[in-house]
Scaffold this motif. Structure first.
Motif, PDB file in Angstrom:
ATOM      1  N   ALA A 130       0.858  -1.186   0.000  1.00 37.83           N
ATOM      2  CA  ALA A 130       0.000   0.000   0.000  1.00 37.83           C
ATOM      3  C   ALA A 130       0.887   1.227   0.000  1.00 37.83           C
ATOM      4  O   ALA A 130       1.961   1.240   0.613  1.00 37.83           O
ATOM      5  N   LEU A 131       0.445   2.241  -0.696  1.00 37.79           N
ATOM      6  CA  LEU A 131       1.214   3.469  -0.856  1.00 37.79           C
ATOM      7  C   LEU A 131       0.386   4.632  -0.325  1.00 37.79           C
ATOM      8  O   LEU A 131      -0.723   4.885  -0.792  1.00 37.79           O
ATOM      9  N   GLU A 132       0.925   5.297   0.691  1.00 38.01           N
ATOM     10  CA  GLU A 132       0.267   6.482   1.254  1.00 38.01           C
ATOM     11  C   GLU A 132       0.935   7.710   0.662  1.00 38.01           C
ATOM     12  O   GLU A 132       2.074   8.030   0.982  1.00 38.01           O
ATOM     13  N   VAL A 133       0.232   8.384  -0.236  1.00 35.35           N
ATOM     14  CA  VAL A 133       0.820   9.488  -0.989  1.00 35.35           C
ATOM     15  C   VAL A 133       0.403  10.826  -0.403  1.00 35.35           C
ATOM     16  O   VAL A 133      -0.663  10.945   0.208  1.00 35.35           O
ATOM     17  N   SER A 134       1.261  11.818  -0.591  1.00 34.74           N
ATOM     18  CA  SER A 134       0.996  13.155  -0.067  1.00 34.74           C
ATOM     19  C   SER A 134       0.582  14.096  -1.186  1.00 34.74           C
ATOM     20  O   SER A 134       1.163  14.083  -2.266  1.00 34.74           O
ATOM     21  N   ASN A 135      -0.410  14.934  -0.888  1.00 38.92           N
ATOM     22  CA  ASN A 135      -0.851  15.944  -1.851  1.00 38.92           C
ATOM     23  C   ASN A 135       0.025  17.182  -1.836  1.00 38.92           C
ATOM     24  O   ASN A 135      -0.120  18.050  -2.700  1.00 38.92           O
ATOM     25  N   GLY A 159      10.400   5.168   2.563  1.00 41.17           N
ATOM     26  CA  GLY A 159      10.011   6.451   1.988  1.00 41.17           C
ATOM     27  C   GLY A 159      10.294   6.497   0.500  1.00 41.17           C
ATOM     28  O   GLY A 159      11.324   5.993   0.038  1.00 41.17           O
ATOM     29  N   TRP A 160       9.375   7.068  -0.237  1.00 39.88           N
ATOM     30  CA  TRP A 160       9.546   7.259  -1.674  1.00 39.88           C
ATOM     31  C   TRP A 160       9.665   8.749  -1.961  1.00 39.88           C
ATOM     32  O   TRP A 160       8.818   9.548  -1.521  1.00 39.88           O
ATOM     33  N   GLN A 161      10.695   9.110  -2.708  1.00 35.34           N
ATOM     34  CA  GLN A 161      10.849  10.493  -3.129  1.00 35.34           C
ATOM     35  C   GLN A 161       9.896  10.800  -4.290  1.00 35.34           C
ATOM     36  O   GLN A 161       9.293   9.901  -4.883  1.00 35.34           O
ATOM     37  N   ARG A 164      10.245   8.948  -7.715  1.00 31.83           N
ATOM     38  CA  ARG A 164       9.791   7.553  -7.721  1.00 31.83           C
ATOM     39  C   ARG A 164       8.267   7.468  -7.698  1.00 31.83           C
ATOM     40  O   ARG A 164       7.680   6.622  -8.378  1.00 31.83           O
ATOM     41  N   VAL A 165       7.644   8.335  -6.909  1.00 34.73           N
ATOM     42  CA  VAL A 165       6.178   8.340  -6.866  1.00 34.73           C
ATOM     43  C   VAL A 165       5.610   8.612  -8.250  1.00 34.73           C
ATOM     44  O   VAL A 165       4.701   7.921  -8.721  1.00 34.73           O
ATOM     45  N   ARG A 166       6.184   9.599  -8.932  1.00 40.20           N
ATOM     46  CA  ARG A 166       5.633   9.995 -10.229  1.00 40.20           C
ATOM     47  C   ARG A 166       6.032   9.051 -11.353  1.00 40.20           C
ATOM     48  O   ARG A 166       5.359   9.036 -12.393  1.00 40.20           O
ATOM     49  N   HIS A 176       5.645  13.150  -2.123  1.00 37.69           N
ATOM     50  CA  HIS A 176       6.305  12.037  -1.463  1.00 37.69           C
ATOM     51  C   HIS A 176       5.290  10.951  -1.104  1.00 37.69           C
ATOM     52  O   HIS A 176       4.078  11.149  -1.203  1.00 37.69           O
ATOM     53  N   ALA A 177       5.823   9.798  -0.652  1.00 39.46           N
ATOM     54  CA  ALA A 177       4.932   8.710  -0.258  1.00 39.46           C
ATOM     55  C   ALA A 177       5.612   7.826   0.772  1.00 39.46           C
ATOM     56  O   ALA A 177       6.845   7.787   0.876  1.00 39.46           O
ATOM     57  N   ILE A 178       4.794   7.128   1.541  1.00 35.35           N
ATOM     58  CA  ILE A 178       5.266   6.071   2.432  1.00 35.35           C
ATOM     59  C   ILE A 178       4.742   4.752   1.886  1.00 35.35           C
ATOM     60  O   ILE A 178       3.533   4.602   1.660  1.00 35.35           O
ATOM     61  N   HIS A 179       5.646   3.815   1.674  1.00 36.84           N
ATOM     62  CA  HIS A 179       5.278   2.506   1.159  1.00 36.84           C
ATOM     63  C   HIS A 179       5.225   1.511   2.316  1.00 36.84           C
ATOM     64  O   HIS A 179       6.176   1.404   3.098  1.00 36.84           O
TER      65      HIS A 179
END
Length: 473
Positions: A130-135, A159-161, A164-166, A176-179
């Motif tokens: 699951a990926l928790e993404v930031s707006n 953590g995803w920079q 990587r998220v895009r 950014h995102a937390i995986h």
């Protein structure tokens, strides 16, 4: 009034997914039992399963049918945590108890994973991550949160920079995102019916089309009245979420009913694979987007929320617009199926778990974090009733709070709109700042290149020297 399913919120894993329901049996004879569970949703069925495994005589009363509301209509995402943000949880109960509560939520996820094994409940289509993404651009906060989750709360995260998220989600809406690699998703509708089968096999009896009219919770033996039969039980578990109605109005009034509407698109072909390469669930930090790929080339997307029972079909346009906002390259997607489920949201954001009176228990109010917390609640309540496990007391600080009735619903809806507007504005500002930085950098590169071709160096601001006769020296 109807007693119904308590649980999570969203929708079937597959537009074509169907679950063969057994012939529904209603209660027509008076019974005397050890445990009576009200509500055949995720929490109620977990209580029934665990109590029956412990040897108790268990019946489940369901006003409609197994998993008819939120418990049978959700995206199937399973991950640790609660609807209440971790920082708020620590502020409310202290660091040590927050760690204990988080550990229980993680154990709830493990419980679902163990029962989602193919040899236990087949056909759930478990997939990982699951990926928790930031707006918004929250790099520093991301690092702090990662450290807390990994070091203090023993949760596997990475953590995803932004790049990587895009690369994974081809949209400029997320930063950014937390995986969570140990998070997973399943066909939630099959899971709730699988729980019912396991409970029956363990000896629990499930009576559908059997609403609870009234409950007398006092005395050693509790009295439960249904339209065609009366019961007595040593323990009564209220797992009916917002659907308890007049049977326990004071409890159901502590929940704000929220209907989460979702949809499954028609097949989107190769375009979806180009837009989304992540196969797990994607959840944004502001609770606006929650989606994942199902069936290889379709999106399942949880869209708007309402505090009234709106027809799901009327939410099709809003869900389609949201998908177009995030992934405009997909064009005008076709919606194949829409659905909704009602969740019960507490004022404080934490579930209601524990003993209300001797022999009267509650497992409800799971908000947006249903699968892991309902599994956790089922284990805690069954253990508390039959084995003296008192870990349910960790939820004692989150008392039953009246949710405000119709005024509370209106306020909740208004607050939701305001939070979405704030999130939209913050996201828009973050993207504007990002574009400004990109333009400024492009100008710097262009100026440097022009200077290089002209054989000059970029001009630098000159330091103003004060003549000696003006400096007084």
């Amino acid at each position: 009034m109807t007693s119904g399913s308590g649980g999570a919120a969203d929708g079937p894993d597959d537009a074509a997914s169907t679950v063969a329901a057994p012939h529904r049996v209603g209660l027509t004879v008076d019974l005397d039992v050890e445990v009576c569970v009200v509500g055949a949703g995720l929490a109620g069925l977990t209580v029934a399963l665990e109590a029956a495994r412990a040897g108790a005589d268990v019946i489940v009363l369901e006003g409609r049918h197994v998993g008819w509301s939120a418990s049978g209509h959700h995206l199937g995402t399973v991950m640790p945590g609660f609807a209440l943000p971790l920082s708020d949880l620590i502020a409310r109960v202290g660091f040590d108890d927050a760690c204990e509560l988080w550990s229980l939520s993680r154990a709830g996820s493990d419980y679902v994973r163990a029962h989602a094994a193919e040899h236990v409940i087949p056909g759930l289509g478990l997939s990982e991550g699951a990926l928790e993404v930031s707006n918004v651009d929250t790099g520093e906060r991301l690092i702090s949160r990662l450290q807390m989750l990994a070091e203090d709360f023993a949760t596997e995260v990475e953590g995803w920079q932004v790049d990587r998220v895009r690369d994974t989600l081809r949209t400029g809406r997320y930063f950014h995102a937390i995986h969570y690699p140990r998070a997973f998703q399943i066909d939630g509708r099959r899971y709730v019916h699988g729980l019912a089968d396991l409970a029956r096999n363990a000896g629990a009896r499930i009576f559908e089309d059997t609403p609870v009219v009234s409950i007398d919770p006092f005395g050693i033996r509790k009295r439960i009245v249904t339209p065609r039969a009366r019961l007595r039980a040593s323990h009564v578990v209220l797992a009916g979420n917002i659907h308890l109605g007049d049977a326990m109005r004071r409890l159901s009034d502590t929940l704000v009913p929220v209907w989460r509407h979702a949809a499954v698109t028609a097949p989107l072909g190769a375009g979806l694979a180009e837009a989304v390469t992540f196969q797990g669930s994607v959840i944004d930090t502001d609770g606006i987007d929650h989606f994942r790929i199902v069936g290889g080339d379709r999106l399942m997307w949880a869209g708007p929320e309402t505090t009234w029972d709106a027809q799901s079909e009327r939410q099709t346009g809003a869900i389609r617009r949201r998908i177009r906002t995030i992934f405009p390259q997909l064009g005008e997607v076709e919606i194949a199926k829409v659905f909704s489920g009602a969740i019960g949201q507490t004022v404080h954001g934490m579930p209601q778990i524990g003993r209300l009176l001797p022999g009267l228990w509650v497992a409800s109010g799971f908000g947006r974090q249903g699968l892991n917390t309902s599994a956790m609640a089922g284990q805690l309540v069954a253990g508390g009733m039959l084995e003296g496990d008192d870990r349910w007391r960790l939820f004692s600080p989150f008392e039953l709070v009246w949710a405000g009735g119709n005024i509370g619903r209106a306020a909740g809806y208004a607050i939701g709109l305001a939070e979405r507007a704030r999130s939209t504005a913050a996201g828009g500002l973050a993207r504007y700042r990002e574009r400004s930085r990109i333009r400024a950098r492009a100008r710097e590169i262009k100026t440097a290149e022009a200077s290089r071709q002209g054989g000059t160096r970029p001009s630098r601001p000159s330091m103003h020297r004060v003549p000696p006769n003006e400096s007084g020296t």
